[in-house]
Design an enzyme around this catalytic site. Sequence first.
Site, PDB file in Angstrom:
ATOM      1  N   TYR A 156       0.835  -1.215   0.000  1.00 49.60           N
ATOM      2  CA  TYR A 156       0.000   0.000   0.000  1.00 49.60           C
ATOM      3  C   TYR A 156       0.861   1.253   0.000  1.00 49.60           C
ATOM      4  CZ  TYR A 156      -4.636  -2.031   0.564  1.00 49.60           C
ATOM      5  OH  TYR A 156      -5.823  -2.691   0.356  1.00 49.60           O
ATOM      6  N   HIS A 157       1.888   1.247  -0.816  1.00 51.90           N
ATOM      7  CA  HIS A 157       2.691   2.455  -0.936  1.00 51.90           C
ATOM      8  C   HIS A 157       3.477   2.444  -2.254  1.00 51.90           C
ATOM      9  CE1 HIS A 157       5.682  -0.263   1.189  1.00 51.90           C
ATOM     10  NE2 HIS A 157       6.401   0.179   0.194  1.00 51.90           N
TER      11      HIS A 157
END
Length: 146
Positions: free
Chosen positions: A54-55
């Site tokens: 998630y980045h």
Amino acid sequence: MGKLRNFKRIDLGQIIDSHDGKLSVAESDIDIPFNIKRVYYIYDFDSNKSIRGYHAHKTLEQVLFCISGSFTLKLFDGINYYEEKMNKPNIGLFIGKYIWHTMHNFSDNCIILVLASEHFDETDYIRDFNNFKKIINEKKIENQTK
Ligand code: TYD
């Protein structure tokens, strides 16, 4: 679906010692397209529920390997998506700058090995998806794997 920017598959090959196992080698600036500054590994997942990633990164480049078990890697470059089931210890995925990535669907015995181009720096992370999309739209991101 188009081709994802700043992404490629790396096959390390295998040295097969008959019945005595297999060996795969990753050398800086040879198999891995950068100088490796950091190695880390992720393991002991709560398999069904775990989601990692998630980045995206502003400068970091990395190559991910699944050296045991399996997991699913999802990538998004701001335009195109890519998904691959990782389950071969000799296959690495190079993830360059500004690639949003998530990892899920981990098998019980999954171990992910990551080779990274930089030391750890939290300020290099983009952890907000809307912010990521905004940056991609505002900036022309160069393709590193042309
Ligand atoms: P993160 O990179 O978000 O993990 P993943 O991409 O697998 O979800 O890192 C998780 C936490 O660990 C975060 O608090 C930062 C810390 N961390 C370090 O301190 N050093 C490191 O080299 C890495 C990769 C993470």
